[in-house]
Structure formats: C-alpha cells, structure tokens
Motif scaffolding. Structure first.
Motif, short mmCIF file in Angstrom:
data_model
loop_
_atom_site.label_atom_id
_atom_site.label_comp_id
_atom_site.label_asym_id
_atom_site.label_seq_id
_atom_site.Cartn_x
_atom_site.Cartn_y
_atom_site.Cartn_z
N LYS A 165 0.82 -1.21 0.00
CA LYS A 165 0.00 0.00 0.00
C LYS A 165 0.85 1.26 0.00
N LYS A 166 2.14 1.08 0.27
CA LYS A 166 3.00 2.24 0.42
C LYS A 166 3.47 2.74 -0.96
N LYS A 167 2.99 3.93 -1.33
CA LYS A 167 3.40 4.49 -2.62
C LYS A 167 4.72 5.22 -2.43
N GLY A 182 14.64 13.98 1.16
CA GLY A 182 14.67 13.44 2.51
C GLY A 182 14.90 11.94 2.54
N SER A 183 15.24 11.46 3.71
CA SER A 183 15.44 10.04 3.90
C SER A 183 14.13 9.30 3.67
N GLY A 184 14.20 8.22 2.91
CA GLY A 184 13.00 7.41 2.68
C GLY A 184 12.06 7.95 1.63
N THR A 185 12.50 8.93 0.83
CA THR A 185 11.61 9.45 -0.20
C THR A 185 11.69 8.64 -1.49
N GLY A 186 12.58 7.67 -1.55
CA GLY A 186 12.60 6.80 -2.73
C GLY A 186 13.74 7.09 -3.68
N LYS A 187 14.81 7.69 -3.20
CA LYS A 187 15.94 7.97 -4.08
C LYS A 187 16.62 6.67 -4.52
N SER A 188 16.88 5.82 -3.54
CA SER A 188 17.52 4.54 -3.89
C SER A 188 16.59 3.70 -4.77
N VAL A 189 15.29 3.76 -4.47
CA VAL A 189 14.33 3.00 -5.28
C VAL A 189 14.37 3.46 -6.73
N THR A 190 14.51 4.77 -6.95
CA THR A 190 14.60 5.30 -8.31
C THR A 190 15.78 4.66 -9.05
N PHE A 247 26.59 1.17 -4.47
CA PHE A 247 25.44 1.00 -3.59
C PHE A 247 25.62 1.79 -2.30
N GLN A 248 24.48 2.15 -1.72
CA GLN A 248 24.50 2.88 -0.47
C GLN A 248 25.26 2.09 0.61
N SER A 249 25.06 0.76 0.60
CA SER A 249 25.73 -0.09 1.59
C SER A 249 27.03 -0.67 1.06
N ASP A 299 25.16 6.14 -4.99
CA ASP A 299 24.14 6.27 -3.96
C ASP A 299 24.84 6.68 -2.66
N GLU A 300 24.74 7.93 -2.34
CA GLU A 300 25.36 8.52 -1.15
C GLU A 300 26.84 8.19 -1.04
N PRO A 301 27.64 8.73 -1.95
CA PRO A 301 29.07 8.38 -1.96
C PRO A 301 29.83 8.90 -0.76
N THR A 318 22.53 12.24 -2.80
CA THR A 318 23.23 12.67 -1.59
C THR A 318 22.34 13.50 -0.68
N HIS A 319 22.72 13.52 0.60
CA HIS A 319 22.10 14.42 1.56
C HIS A 319 23.04 15.59 1.83
N ASP A 320 24.28 15.42 1.34
CA ASP A 320 25.36 16.30 1.73
C ASP A 320 25.38 17.48 0.75
N1 LIG Z 1 12.35 -3.83 -1.36
C1 LIG Z 1 11.52 -3.04 -0.67
N2 LIG Z 1 10.39 -3.52 -0.13
C2 LIG Z 1 9.55 -2.74 0.56
N3 LIG Z 1 9.73 -1.44 0.78
C3 LIG Z 1 10.84 -0.87 0.28
C4 LIG Z 1 11.80 -1.64 -0.47
N4 LIG Z 1 12.79 -0.81 -0.85
C5 LIG Z 1 12.48 0.40 -0.36
N5 LIG Z 1 11.30 0.38 0.30
C6 LIG Z 1 10.64 1.53 0.94
O1 LIG Z 1 10.64 2.59 0.01
C7 LIG Z 1 10.91 3.81 0.67
C8 LIG Z 1 12.04 4.54 -0.03
O2 LIG Z 1 13.24 3.83 0.16
P1 LIG Z 1 14.63 4.33 -0.40
O3 LIG Z 1 15.64 3.32 0.01
O4 LIG Z 1 14.53 4.62 -1.83
O5 LIG Z 1 14.85 5.66 0.41
P2 LIG Z 1 15.98 6.75 0.17
O6 LIG Z 1 15.33 7.93 -0.43
O7 LIG Z 1 17.11 6.15 -0.56
O8 LIG Z 1 16.38 7.09 1.66
P3 LIG Z 1 17.84 7.24 2.28
O9 LIG Z 1 18.26 8.62 1.95
O10 LIG Z 1 17.59 7.09 3.74
O11 LIG Z 1 18.70 6.20 1.70
C9 LIG Z 1 11.22 3.49 2.11
O12 LIG Z 1 10.12 3.86 2.87
C10 LIG Z 1 11.40 1.99 2.15
O13 LIG Z 1 10.81 1.49 3.32
#
Ligand SMILES: Nc1ncnc2c1ncn2[C@@H]1O[C@H](COP(=O)(O)OP(=O)(O)OP(=O)(O)O)[C@@H](O)[C@H]1O
Ligand SMILES: [Mg+2]
Lengths: 263, 273
Positions: free
Chosen positions: B34-36, B56-64, B105-107, B184-186, B217-219
């Motif tokens: 359900k989480k968009k 911001g943190s958790g806005t979906g940058k890594s997902v992009t 990768f971020q990690s 991703d956040e170098p 980046t956040h920096d």
């Molecule tokens: N594989 C996944 N399954 C479920 N939820 C996910 C998955 N990957 C990411 N999310 C959710 O998507 C949202 C965005 O995650 P993302 O990792 O893109 O954040 P971010 O913008 O990179 O944040 P940060 O700056 O902290 O790294 C988060 O709320 C996370 O919980």
C-alpha cells in the motif's frame, strides 16, 4: 456472531491454502529458472569445484558416522529382535538391504540438509540483505548462473557419491557387530553379503540421493535468495531451508521407493 | 507499458532541444504494497551531465536508481537509456545496458567472499577481457585513485571500516570505465576531508571518462561541488530541477528548507514525540 467467526475461520484457511500454492508456484519457477540457466554459458567451474568440496568432502565425517552406527544398530536389532533370523545369512541380508536402499540415502540426505541447506540459505540470505545479489546483476553477472547453478549441480553430483561411501561404511558397521559382538563366522558373513548384493539396491539408493541433493540445494538457495528483513529474515530462511528440505526428503523417499520396488 | 504517452511534464520544465538525453524517466510509479514510494517521477539526464538528486530520507531515491537498473520493476511509466525503452529489451540487451552502468550501492554491497582487489576487478575477471595479472594491476590502480594503498588489496571486505568499504565500492563502480555511473550517497560515513577527496574524484573521473553521472546525496556541500544540475525528490515526484546557482536563488520553499537544513518549513518529518 457465530457466522462471523465461521467466516473468519474460512478466511484463515483460505489464506493458508493460497499461501501454500503461491509458495509452491514460486519454488517451481525458481527450479525451472535454475534448470534453464544450467544450459547457459558461462559455466562457473571454480565455484562448482568449491561446492563439490564443500558438499562432498566436508560432509564425509557426518555421513560416515551416521551410516556406520545405522549399520551397527540394524545388525543388532535384526539379531535380537528376530530370534529366528539370528544367523549369518539373514543378518547380512537385512543389513545390506536396509543400508543401501534406505538408511544411507535418508541419513546422508538429512545430515547434508542440516549442514549444507542451512549454510547455503544463510550465505545467500546474507548476500541478499546486504545487496550483494543486486550488485551481481549490476556487474552483468546472472545471479542464477553464478550462485545457484554451481550449488545445485554440485548437490546432484555429490550426494550419490556420499551415499555410495555411506553404503560401504554402513555394511562395514553391520559386519563389525556381526563378527565381534554376535560372533558370526567372518567369511560366511561376507559370502552372504556378496550373494545378496544387487545392483538395483545400490542404484536405487544413489538415484534417491541425487534427488535429495537437488532438493537440499534448491531449497537452501531458494530460501536464501528470497530472504528479506535483515538478520532475522536470514535466520528464518535458514530454518525454513532445513525443515522444508527434510520433509521433502522423507516424502520423496517414499515416492521413489514406490517407483523402484512396488511397481 | 510501451503505449505510455510521451511524458506528462508536471511541474518540471524540460528543454526539448534536439539532443537525446542519455537517461529519461517518464512518469515512473512504484509502490510496495500500500505504500506508494514513486508517484510519477519525470527526469532527464543529458549525456555527460552530472545530476544530483537530493531529498529526505525514505523518499525513494535509492528505489529510483534500482528501477533504472532493473533491480525493481516500476509499476507504471517508462525508462529510456540512449533512447531505448528498457522495458522492451531482451535479457541480453539488458545485460549490455547494465555493462555500461557502474553502480555504487549505499551499503557498498561488496562481495565478502572475495578479496578487495577481486571485488574491484570483478567485471574484468568475469568478462575475461584481460589477464588476471592485468586485472589486478588495474584494480590496484583504481584503489589508488580512491586513496587506498596496495596493502588493502588482499584484505577481505569484512575487515574494512565503513568509509573504506565505500571507497572500494567506488573503485568497483568505475573499474570498467562505464558510460553512466550511479552513486548512492558516496560521501555518507566519510570524514569531511575524505568526503572532499571523493567529491574531487567523482568530478575528475566523470570528466575523464566523459561519463554521465547520477548521484544521490544528503550532503549539500557535496551536491554543490559535483552537480551540473540538482533535482529534488519529494513525495514521490521531482518537484524542482536547476543548476547550483539557481538552487541558491530559488524561492521554492521545499528546496530552501532542505538546503538550509531547517526543521521549520513546509516539509514535515513524521516524528512522534
Ligand atoms: N524492497 C523493498 N520492499 C519494501 N519497501 C521498500 C523496499 N525498498 C524500499 N522500500 C521503501 O521505500 C521507501 C524509499 O526507500 P529508499 O531506500 O529509496 O529511500 P531513500 O530515499 O534512498 O532514503 P535514504 O536517503 O535514507 O537512503 C522506504 O520507505 C522503504 O521502506
Ligand atoms: Mg537510499
């Protein structure tokens, strides 16, 4: 009120059934993807070799110990349990048949499931949660070909060999008890073992072992590959890999016995 | 998916000059249950440009980034690489595209069964384009570029500090001289001096390779130093794109709040005290 509770129950049961079929479907897809990737290059020979050693060589001690004691206990039980069988002939035959057909494959299968299934699930699970599997993809390396195919093939190849060795050690175990405890005549015992020896018993046991090897490595890889949620998820994957592989081994042991001997 | 209309532009103005962007995201949506997370991301990255995504943190940058790499499947929308829609590609073509992309990768995501130099040289060793000795030489050279000396080459990733892992990840990302590099956040987890070294390194490698870079980046110091353009991701959309100069002058309250790093403003963090 009552009907509401009933609906809740139906809802729960329905969910469980659906989840079961969904999991079975995912596992089926995973297995078919693995089989397809077996025929794609490149083949990672070094990884395959490392897995052969890990599965085969390092499992030898546990397989040897469990089959040795299984052979010994069968000799003892046959002697004490059936007084009419208490001579070289029947004891040798029962030891031979039960070890080669059942005990060696099942014991080796369960032991390797505990050892290898768990370690594969933990290793791949950690790689998943630390994004190493994603990193493989970005480095243009297919994770199925690089991680899973070598493991599954090594399992299919190594388990029959382990079982063959287990057969020999289990029969030796029976022999030791027969000669030193039950004081049978050594040469008569060996003669009897030799006459009752049938290729079919050995082959069926080794075929079972190949199937078990596939089950163990496939479930270890599957549970690890799709694990999520950090350390806890990896722990869960490890448990699932061992439990599901052990159950499937026992189920398939029955099915294969039916196929080989009852038809 | 192919029939998607060519980009609804939303709030982002787009220069429609003749040049084809290296990378184009058109209305990308991604939800987890359900989480968009992404709600129609539109973004162009021109060839040779360094674009920084802030947010911001958790806005979906890594997902992009993961959607572009094919690690996640977008629910809706199209992603084009060199004008090819990634959804239309066969597996082999997809691999071909991935081989042109380097990813940090971020990690860090280093392979912990391999030593540091084998990590850096992973692609070279896989493709067998060069001998093992040559691959090792290149790996050591790339490690030197990120400020790590020869002794580190034989160590295993588990024995490195967080910042060292990041640098090894960076060396691995640039080892094959990719056309496009994702960072991703170098600089997260590095000390200020090393951060600056990494910033310089990113600028110089990107220039040297003529690569296109997409950095998260956040920096803000890092963003200002390396970016040709900065884009801000907020609530699943790119709400602002501009140059560093424009960033300093913008009146957009969201961007201003983020740049100033202030808790007061239109962006509310969901914190329950
Ligand atoms: N594989 C996944 N399954 C479920 N939820 C996910 C998955 N990957 C990411 N999310 C959710 O998507 C949202 C965005 O995650 P993302 O990792 O893109 O954040 P971010 O913008 O990179 O944040 P940060 O700056 O902290 O790294 C988060 O709320 C996370 O919980
Ligand atoms: Mg992130």
């Amino acid at each position: 009120m009552k009907s509401e509770i009933r609906w809740q129950f139906v809802d729960k049961v329905g969910r469980v059934v659906l989840n079961f079929f969904a999991a079975a479907g995912r596992l089926g897809l995973f297995a078919s993807e693995t089989l397809i990737q077996c025929f794609h290059r490149p083949f990672y020979l070094k990884a395959f070799g490392a897995q052969l050693i890990e599965i085969g060589f390092y499992s030898l001690p546990v397989v040897a110990l469990t089959t040795l004691f299984s052979g010994m206990v069968i000799a003892l039980q046959t002697y004490t349990g059936f007084s009419s069988f208490s001579s070289e002939g029947p004891v040798a035959m029962v030891v031979l048949i039960s070890v080669t057909r059942e005990l060696a494959p099942v014991m080796a299968g369960l032991m390797v499931a505990g050892r290898i299934g768990a370690s594969m699930a933990a290793e791949l699970g950690t790689m998943r949660v630390t994004e190493q599997i994603d990193a493989l993809t970005t480095l243009s390396t297919n994770p199925f070909r690089y991680l899973i195919v070598p493991r599954v093939l090594a399992g299919i190849v190594m388990l029959p060999i382990l079982v063959l060795i287990g057969d020999i050690i289990g029969i030796c175990g029976g022999y030791l008890i027969g000669i030193y405890k039950l004081e049978f005549n050594a040469s008569t015992y060996l003669m009897n073992t030799w006459t009752y020896l049938q290729a079919m018993d050995i082959v069926s046991g080794m075929t079972k072992a190949a199937v078990f090897g596939f089950i163990i490595t496939l479930l270890g890889c599957y549970n690890g590959f799709y694990s999520k949620g950090g350390a806890q998820g990896v722990g869960q994957a490890t448990t699932n890999a061992v439990v599901s592989a052990s159950i499937l081994i026992l189920i398939f042991n029955y099915i294969l016995t039916e196929v080989f001997f009852a038809l | 998916m192919k029939l998607l209309p060519k980009a609804k532009h939303g709030m982002v103005s787009r220069k429609q000059s003749g040049e084809m962007p290296k990378l184009r995201l058109m209305g990308v949506y991604k939800a987890f249950g359900k989480k968009k997370v992404l709600n129609g991301v539109d973004l162009d990255v021109a060839k040779g440009e360094t674009l920084v995504i802030i947010g911001g943190s958790g806005t979906g940058k890594s997902v992009t980034l993961k959607c572009i790499l094919g690690l996640l499947q977008p629910d809706k929308g199209g992603i084009e690489f060199d004008g090819q829609n990634l959804a239309d590609l066969t597996q082999a073509e997809r691999d071909e595209v991935n081989s042109k992309i380097g990813m940090l990768f971020q990690s860090a995501a280093l392979f912990d069964s391999l030593s540091v130099w084998e990590n850096v040289a992973f692609s070279l060793l896989q493709n067998k384009t060069v001998s093992k000795a040559e691959a090792k030489r290149i790996a050591i050279q790339k490690l030197a570029q990120v400020g790590l000396n020869k002794d580190v080459a034989e160590v295993y990733p588990a024995d490195l500090s967080g910042g060292m892992k990041k640098r090894v990840g960076l060396a691995r990302a640039i080892a094959t001289n990719p056309e496009v590099i994702f960072f991703d956040e170098p600089t997260t987890g590095l000390d200020p001096i090393m951060s600056d070294v990494i910033n310089d390194l990113i600028v110089s490698t990107v220039k040297q390779l003529g690569a296109t870079a997409l950095t998260i980046t956040h920096d803000m110091n890092s963003a200002k130093k390396i970016a040709d353009k900065i884009a801000m991701l907020y609530e699943g959309k790119i709400i602002w794109v501009g140059t560093v100069k424009e960033l300093e002058k913008t009146k957009n309250p969201y961007v201003r709040q983020f740049v100033a790093g202030s808790a007061n403003g239109p962006i509310k963090m969901e914190v329950k005290v």
